[in-house]
Every structure is written in C-alpha cells, then in structure tokens.
Design a protein around this motif. Sequence first.
Motif, short mmCIF file in Angstrom:
data_model
loop_
_atom_site.label_atom_id
_atom_site.label_comp_id
_atom_site.label_asym_id
_atom_site.label_seq_id
_atom_site.Cartn_x
_atom_site.Cartn_y
_atom_site.Cartn_z
N LYS A 122 -26.03 -12.65 0.81
CA LYS A 122 -24.82 -13.10 0.15
C LYS A 122 -25.20 -14.11 -0.93
O LYS A 122 -26.22 -14.79 -0.81
CB LYS A 122 -23.87 -13.75 1.16
N VAL A 181 -23.72 -17.16 -3.69
CA VAL A 181 -22.68 -18.02 -4.23
C VAL A 181 -22.50 -17.68 -5.70
O VAL A 181 -23.46 -17.50 -6.44
CB VAL A 181 -23.07 -19.50 -4.08
N GLN A 190 -17.93 -20.12 -2.08
CA GLN A 190 -19.03 -20.34 -1.17
C GLN A 190 -19.12 -19.19 -0.17
O GLN A 190 -18.15 -18.47 0.05
CB GLN A 190 -18.88 -21.67 -0.44
N THR A 191 -20.30 -19.03 0.42
CA THR A 191 -20.50 -17.92 1.33
C THR A 191 -20.43 -18.35 2.79
O THR A 191 -20.62 -17.52 3.68
CB THR A 191 -21.84 -17.23 1.05
N THR A 192 -20.19 -19.62 3.06
CA THR A 192 -20.02 -20.07 4.45
C THR A 192 -18.73 -19.51 5.03
O THR A 192 -18.73 -18.94 6.13
CB THR A 192 -19.99 -21.60 4.52
N ASP A 193 -17.65 -19.66 4.27
CA ASP A 193 -16.36 -19.17 4.76
C ASP A 193 -15.58 -18.39 3.71
O ASP A 193 -14.44 -18.01 3.95
CB ASP A 193 -15.51 -20.34 5.27
N GLY A 194 -16.20 -18.18 2.56
CA GLY A 194 -15.55 -17.41 1.51
C GLY A 194 -14.52 -18.16 0.71
O GLY A 194 -13.84 -17.57 -0.13
N HIS A 242 -29.43 -15.10 3.38
CA HIS A 242 -28.84 -14.55 4.59
C HIS A 242 -28.04 -15.61 5.34
O HIS A 242 -27.32 -15.29 6.29
CB HIS A 242 -29.92 -13.96 5.48
N GLN A 243 -28.15 -16.85 4.93
CA GLN A 243 -27.38 -17.93 5.53
C GLN A 243 -26.23 -18.30 4.59
O GLN A 243 -26.36 -18.27 3.37
CB GLN A 243 -28.26 -19.16 5.75
N GLY A 244 -25.11 -18.65 5.19
CA GLY A 244 -23.99 -19.08 4.38
C GLY A 244 -24.30 -20.38 3.66
O GLY A 244 -24.98 -21.25 4.19
N ARG A 245 -23.79 -20.45 2.44
CA ARG A 245 -24.05 -21.64 1.63
C ARG A 245 -22.74 -22.16 1.04
O ARG A 245 -21.85 -21.38 0.65
CB ARG A 245 -25.01 -21.29 0.48
N ASN A 246 -22.62 -23.47 0.98
CA ASN A 246 -21.50 -24.07 0.27
C ASN A 246 -21.78 -23.98 -1.23
O ASN A 246 -22.91 -23.73 -1.66
CB ASN A 246 -21.32 -25.52 0.68
#
Length: 127
Positions: free
Chosen positions: A30, A32, A51-55, A102-106
């Motif tokens: 994913k 950002v 962001q990809t942590t929670d969209g 592969h990890q969610g990012r702010n």
Amino acid sequence: VQLQTSGGGLVQPGGSLQLSCVVSGFTQGKYVVAWFRQAPGKEREGVACLQTTDGSAHYADSVKGRFTMSRDNGQNMVYLQMNNLEPEDTAVYYCASEVPSHQGRNCYFWRGNYDYWGQGTLVTVSS
C-alpha cells in the motif's frame, strides 16, 4: 512508476473542479498518496493526503470542508474534489506517492516523504 495528473482548468470563485491522478507501476503493498500545490512565488504545500493505516484523509486547514480526497484502488486512481474554490486556491497541483509498504503508514505534508511526483496540473480560480 508514473503518476499522471489531470483535471485542472479555469473556474470562477465558488465553482468546483475534480483532479485525478493515475498511479502506475506499483505491484504490491500500500502507498500513501497526497496532493500538493504550488502557487506563483510560494513554496509547495501539502493540501490533502490519504494514510494507509486506516484509509483516512488529512487536510490542510485552508481547504478543510471544501476539498475531499479519495482513491479507487481497483483503478489505481486518486481524486481531489475541490468545491467552493477561492482565488487563493490558484496553483499548480501535484499528486505524490510514497514508496509502497506492507505496513500501514500515517501521512504527513512533508515533501521529503514522497518519492514519486506527477507532472502537475494548473488550477486557476478567477472571475
């Protein structure tokens, strides 16, 4: 990797425009994405990011309540819906992307976070 931006143009104050950005070349993970803008004689500034942590989306104070950023992952498209445009919104708008993870990012509005940039599209708000 390529980011292709489109949708700019001339609009009257109070009008609306939607910018689009096609992101191609990423095969996994994913990423950002953000929209920046640069007005004549000014620094490039962040406008909105996803962001990809929670969209969720974050917005600059100057555009909150007027701009909405969204993405269509299936089409690798990112959008910026701009409503109630003001002359102060006149600028070249750029979409930008971080390297996929592969990890969610702010997301943040620091230009150095973004590795890939589109070519920019001019938005002019004038009567």
